[in-house]
Design an enzyme around this catalytic site. Structure first.
Site, mmCIF file in Angstrom:
data_model
loop_
_atom_site.group_PDB
_atom_site.id
_atom_site.type_symbol
_atom_site.label_atom_id
_atom_site.label_comp_id
_atom_site.label_asym_id
_atom_site.label_seq_id
_atom_site.Cartn_x
_atom_site.Cartn_y
_atom_site.Cartn_z
ATOM 1 N N GLU A 175 0.820 -1.215 0.000
ATOM 2 C CA GLU A 175 0.000 0.000 0.000
ATOM 3 C C GLU A 175 0.849 1.258 0.000
ATOM 4 O O GLU A 175 0.520 2.250 -0.655
ATOM 5 C CB GLU A 175 -0.958 0.005 1.201
ATOM 6 C CG GLU A 175 -2.178 -0.907 1.048
ATOM 7 C CD GLU A 175 -1.874 -2.375 1.280
ATOM 8 O OE1 GLU A 175 -0.743 -2.697 1.713
ATOM 9 O OE2 GLU A 175 -2.754 -3.220 1.027
ATOM 10 N N HIS B 156 -12.010 -5.338 7.965
ATOM 11 C CA HIS B 156 -12.592 -5.203 6.629
ATOM 12 C C HIS B 156 -13.859 -4.368 6.692
ATOM 13 O O HIS B 156 -14.763 -4.552 5.885
ATOM 14 C CB HIS B 156 -12.911 -6.583 6.027
ATOM 15 C CG HIS B 156 -11.703 -7.417 5.710
ATOM 16 N ND1 HIS B 156 -10.960 -8.055 6.671
ATOM 17 C CD2 HIS B 156 -11.105 -7.716 4.529
ATOM 18 C CE1 HIS B 156 -9.965 -8.729 6.095
ATOM 19 N NE2 HIS B 156 -10.025 -8.537 4.803
HETATM 20 C C1 LIG Z 1 -1.638 -5.067 3.947
HETATM 21 C C2 LIG Z 1 -2.725 -5.853 3.282
HETATM 22 N N1 LIG Z 1 -3.178 -5.489 2.080
HETATM 23 C C3 LIG Z 1 -4.162 -6.170 1.466
HETATM 24 C C4 LIG Z 1 -4.730 -7.258 2.056
HETATM 25 C C5 LIG Z 1 -5.880 -8.010 1.351
HETATM 26 N N2 LIG Z 1 -5.491 -9.389 1.080
HETATM 27 C C6 LIG Z 1 -5.834 -10.402 1.895
HETATM 28 S S1 LIG Z 1 -5.158 -11.868 1.435
HETATM 29 C C7 LIG Z 1 -4.471 -11.157 0.045
HETATM 30 C C8 LIG Z 1 -3.649 -11.983 -0.881
HETATM 31 C C9 LIG Z 1 -2.561 -12.643 -0.109
HETATM 32 O O1 LIG Z 1 -1.688 -13.299 -0.963
HETATM 33 P P1 LIG Z 1 -0.525 -14.171 -0.384
HETATM 34 O O2 LIG Z 1 0.234 -13.393 0.647
HETATM 35 O O3 LIG Z 1 0.246 -14.706 -1.522
HETATM 36 O O4 LIG Z 1 -1.250 -15.320 0.426
HETATM 37 P P2 LIG Z 1 -2.260 -16.437 -0.163
HETATM 38 O O5 LIG Z 1 -3.634 -15.858 -0.055
HETATM 39 O O6 LIG Z 1 -1.858 -16.697 -1.556
HETATM 40 O O7 LIG Z 1 -2.077 -17.593 0.734
HETATM 41 C C10 LIG Z 1 -4.748 -9.800 0.001
HETATM 42 C C11 LIG Z 1 -4.291 -8.882 -1.054
HETATM 43 C C12 LIG Z 1 -4.246 -7.601 3.323
HETATM 44 N N3 LIG Z 1 -4.758 -8.644 4.006
HETATM 45 N N4 LIG Z 1 -3.251 -6.904 3.909
#
Ligand SMILES: Cc1ncc(C[n+]2csc(CCOP(=O)(O)OP(=O)(O)O)c2C)c(N)n1
Ligand SMILES: Cc1ncc(C[n+]2csc(CCOP(=O)(O)OP(=O)(O)O)c2C)c(N)n1
Ligand SMILES: [Mg+2]
Ligand SMILES: [Mg+2]
Lengths: 322, 344, 344, 322
Positions: free
Chosen positions: D59, D126
């Protein structure tokens, strides 16, 4: 003996380290022979080996680490080098520390020290008063001590509190403010103090601007007006009762704070007083804040950006004449 | 298999048991996680779970290895795909059910939901959503243990390849190395962050290349291969416990579900589904068990039934429990009653 | 040497000139920066500058190389120790004087001070204090140039080894690589972040080890050796301009001043002062010039006098100018007059 | 044709991309075939190749990048996946974008979209309404559209504005709110709207809770009370004049907002009205906010955490009876 506001902060931390094994201090440049950008931890690393630790420039991780340590029973004190840099730790403070007890039933006893507020020539990024940001979110105690005595007892209290405390100490008071000695006891957290009694107008203030308000009150006293000055001490919890009782005596309210104007502590005080004590007021409540721009570098601009004796006196006069 | 029984006997098994017994134990946790999560999905589809359901389908081998080598006194900061690891570390199944179903008897009492749960007093931290934030929290817990003179402890935390790109993760990794705490960070590259493929997430060849830049020891694993996961993560835990620098384990896998159950994952390409890392670790593990004859089909069936029974028990317990009610809620965000601000 | 003249002729010199001419040009910028900063320090000591003074003493060789290879149309996001580079990129000396002295005619008009200055319209960004924050800003500027169809541009930004540990720096570096913008990041390890020595800042062997983990190309330089700085940073700029991945250059040096002029730097150990990287790059450069007879002592004296004259001119210009006054200030934080909120 | 609040956001962005080369969209999952966690950019990556870009989960860098692009003449729109995650971009928003014009005279035309506010089951991370954090700091415009029409015209306006805009769109309205067609013009930024006329009480609201307030007004109309409802549209600038004019007509003020209670938009409105229009008030001004705890996951708790028709009606009744 004479002791400054800054020395009182150091003494409080020395006492905390001495009396409580669970306490450690974590922050940029707090350790070594240096003892912090403002020397609030001067000598402590040597006196308490391994318990006053320099950190990388990583505000988020500093607070995250403190949270984890607190969950395992420690009582960390995090020093931000300047309050302004806590913006990069804000997520950990608001969303991790601030929500933890409510979510899990396990409190997070951390204290985050924010060297706050303006001093001449410090500019937009070394002058901020962030109490209103932190107080807006649930889960935090936000202390704003204005006196040497309070900064000492309240910092000790902050570490004793089981919940996260944002401790807004004012840099302008570091060297300017002195006391003869340190108290052994202070008022309870959340209790405001009548810093000066009066009957014609209530000025509610906290932190450095309290002293500008007291000076204005002094000045008006020579004209025969008695201004009551309330020192909030903490903006959260905010002692509405003491403020209301004062307004009940004076019928007039002026709130003064150094943070930005939109929705800050002064708006909160006015909202509380007018919704709970509307009938107590004989005149429209007023407020003075910093201006709605970044904090200027140049002393000429800076002096006009924050509340000062002139602007406070002018508003007070209006109120007294209404 | 009673979860409690399993739990108390687990430690001795995983540490001293011959590899194949540990392998089988791990498989049973994986099976339990899969069974539980399938049940949660069906409850969600049936409208019985509010909010979202986030599963670790396809990531159970990595996850179980994260929980299996931890002992009482260790700390575990899991993330959203860690059902297997959470159970293996000792999270009661009913905690999951209660949190998803919003029972007021769950650890979160309806205040928080789904994967945002934990028991910090038992060393299992309750993640916040903001990715990366839990790494430094784990570091702090380990520093505290060192301050208190505890010995022989270790911490483990999980993150996705997407979360590795947050500033918070970076600061947490770096501070772990500066403090030289016994931490294992398991970063699972499941090739997507929500819908975003690797090429819009990072540009290095392999995330394990980050290890050296932090002063971590780095390892990679094939997340479809349970033996490899146990071997490498187990080794990393051992190395951390023995005082080596912090450990970064990067696992490669494909997320075999949507990001959450609301997501049909239609952006996952057919091509990537044919990659070796797209295999289902649970099936691979079962195949190994059968091929090597580590357990008979009858035993496997029993295990499956046992898992289903445990899940049913947990769910039905939670389903019988009352929801939180607003007027019984005390609406205090801090623990110290006297200090609650009276603001409306 | 008139700064403007110097500036307009500079580009051709630095690009086409034989190495020793560029070397001499660089030396003159270094000398100018040192002369200016010594003057600022004496003004500060005399109470004529409010706030702080932050100098790049000892870092001029690295810094000048950062500015020297940039052209009009490039972007430069300097940090606190970059006087030499700022001047070499074209910042008028009087900007510095005006900003430090709070003239209302400076680019910051007394609103901000000291090193917090810039001319964003000319590609020279005005840093905020929060370390790491300017990297992604530089990335965005380069993306914009690509969007607009500009060609042959490059961006360069500077950071300290301390700032490299911020989350913001990490996100900026990573996003630069993801976007494959032509960016050079020069990270100067001057062995301290304020009073904090390297061992409490990071735990990797060398910060250049981070390059691979981001998908950058990495280089190291001896910051006391101007030829090496010009060679490597010049090369990195060229590589970025030619479409190679982003470039990380890690310079090794000792900060030969306090963090700011309020700081006596008594925490700097005697031991570290004896390290080779603790040499004064300006002296080293001058010695090379003399040893190789690239310029005579008379010429050197002239250059020194010229630098002093330029500095005096800039300072005395600024000193004659009025300070900002509160009642002439319009106190609007946004540009659109109609949208200013009327809040007190 | 019927168009939802969410579709209006998508349409506004499509129009912006179509009409203005300088616009691009930057955010997690906004691109590809996916089109965003809420589908606010559905199809746009395909229609505008290379201009709707997925970002890493960063972000801070997303906003920093947007700032840099804006300085070079672009008009970036940053989508936060949820408002709550903007806490990790807060430093760039407040201290970089928010200070830039004032410091350098060069404005930063970025728009940061925050999918805000509570929906059932979304929990503490959220569901947040962060307008009061952003409005507190100088240098930002903070928009809080409550209608399909406004979300469309205001988003277009946000991108046209030369200064940084924090655009708080409410997730609860995404699917719930529909309009027949999209307007070609809206009210100017900074002008509040009388959403319903009345003479007995002024309710000031914005974003999703506006609709709860309108429902309450409807309900009271059946009893013969005429409640005037003011939709602030943007909390910064905040249209004090329209609010004061309404209070001048009704003599009574209730402010309703969904952000946390301490020092939020409602406190700001009350502070302005009482200090500038004290004599207009016939009764103590009141406010309703979310409660001072994190936002609960469970629907039972969530419904009681935010302002709702019941709590609004109760306060309104008190005020009307005073
Ligand atoms: C700082 C932040 N920005 C955005 C999000 C929204 N978000 C939740 S899970 C996710 C994707 C996470 O991807 P990854 O770290 O690769 O984990 P995966 O879901 O693939 O296990 C996002 C963008 C968040 N939780 N935290
Ligand atoms: C996020 C943040 N935290 C703290 C500071 C305060 N601070 C200013 S300079 C500095 C030290 C910087 O060290 P380094 O990056 O190594 O640069 P150097 O001063 O050595 O050139 C610190 C801690 C800051 N500017 N930003
Ligand atoms: Mg992933
Ligand atoms: Mg340094």
């Amino acid at each position: 003996m004479s002791i400054t506001y800054l020395e009182a902060i150091r003494e409080a931390q020395a006492k905390l380290l001495r009396d409580d094994d669970r306490v450690f201090i974590y922050g940029q440049d707090v350790g070594g022979s240096f003892g912090g950008a403002f020397k609030a931890t001067k000598g402590l690393a040597k006196e308490f080996p391994g318990r006053v630790l320099n950190t990388p420039i990583s505000e988020d991780a500093m607070v995250g680490t403190a949270i984890g340590a607190a969950l395992e029973g420690m009582r960390p004190i995090v020093e931000m080098q300047f309050a302004d840099f806590s913006s990069t730790a804000l997520n950990q403070i608001l969303n991790n520390a601030g929500t933890h007890y409510w979510r899990t039933n396990v409190p997070v006893p951390i204290t985050v020290r924010l060297p706050s507020g303006g001093t001449k020539g410090s500019g937009p990024f070394h002058s901020q008063s962030m109490e209103s940001l932190y107080a807006h979110y649930p889960g935090l105690i936000v202390m704003t001590p204005a006196t040497v005595e309070d900064v000492y007892t309240m910092l000790i209290e902050a570490v004793a509190i089981d919940d996260p405390v944002v401790f807004c100490e004012h840099k302008y008071l570091y060297y300017h403010l002195k006391a003869d000695k340190l108290p052994t006891e202070g008022l309870p957290t959340g209790q405001a103090r009548i810093a000066r009694e009066g009957r014609d107008l209530t000025i509610v203030a906290y932190s450095a601007v309290l002293h500008e308000c007291l000076a204005v009150a002094e000045q008006f006293a020579r004209e025969g007006f008695e201004i009551e000055v309330v020192d909030l001490r903490s903006v959260k919890p905010l002692d509405t009762d003491t403020v209301l009782a004062s307004v009940a005596r004076t019928g007039r309210l002026l709130c003064v704070g150094e943070s930005f104007p939109w929705g800050g502590a002064t708006a909160e005080v006015i909202a509380r007083v007018t919704s709970e004590g509307f009938h107590l007021l004989d005149a429209a409540p007023q407020r003075i804040n910093a201006r709605d721009t970044p904090i200027p570098y140049h002393p000429n601009l800076w002096a006009a950006h924050r509340p000062n004796a002139k602007t406070i006196a002018a508003k007070a006069r209006n109120l007294l004449q209404e | 298999m009673l979860q409690t029984a399993q739990r108390s006997s687990k430690r001795s098994i995983s540490k001293k048991a011959p590899p194949h017994e540990r392998f089988l134990e791990a498989f049973r946790w994986m099976l339990l996680a899969r069974t539980l999560e399938e049940k949660l999905v069906s409850l969600y589809r049936g409208g019985l779970i509010t909010g979202g359901v986030y599963v670790g389908r396809g990531q159970e081998a990595v996850s179980v290895a994260c929980g299996l080598f931890l002992q009482k006194g260790d700390v575990f900061a899991p993330l959203i795909r860690d059902q297997a690891g959470r159970s293996a570390f000792g999270e009661p199944l009913v905690d999951v059910a209660r949190t998803y179903l919003g029972s007021r008897q769950g650890p979160m009492r309806g205040r928080d939901g789904n994967i945002h749960r934990g028991r910090p007093r038992d060393g299992q931290f309750a993640m916040i959503s903001h990715l990366g934030a839990m790494i430094s929290v784990a570091v702090g817990a380990l520093m505290a243990k060192r301050f208190k003179g505890e010995k022989n402890f270790v911490g483990l935390t999980c993150i996705g390849e997407g979360g590795m790109q947050t500033g918070s993760a970076h600061e947490g990794l770096n501070i772990a190395a500066v403090e030289q705490v016994p931490l294992v960070v398991v970063a699972t590259n499941n090739h997507y962050a929500y819908s975003t493929p690797n090429e819009r997430e990072f540009a290095c060849h392999d995330l394990v290349d980050r290890a050296k830049g932090y002063g971590f020891e780095g390892h990679t694993i094939d997340g479809t291969d349970l033996a490899n996961c146990l071997d490498v993560i187990g080794g990393a835990v051992q190395r951390a416990r023995a005082g080596r620098p912090p450990q970064l384990v990067v696992a490669s896998i494909l997320r075999l579900s949507g990001h959450g159950e609301h997501d049909d994952a239609s952006y996952v390409t057919e091509e990537i589904k044919r990659e070796p890392f797209a295999r289902d670790c649970l099936k691979c593990t079962e195949k190994t068990i059968v091929d090597l004859n580590l357990a008979g089909t009858e035993t496997l069936r029993e295990w499956r039934e046992d898992a289903a029974a445990q899940v049913d028990r947990a769910i039905s317990t939670a389903q019988k429990e009352a929801a939180p009610e607003a007027d019984e809620e005390d609406w205090r965000a801090i623990s110290m009653r006297d200090l609650v601000d009276q603001v409306e």
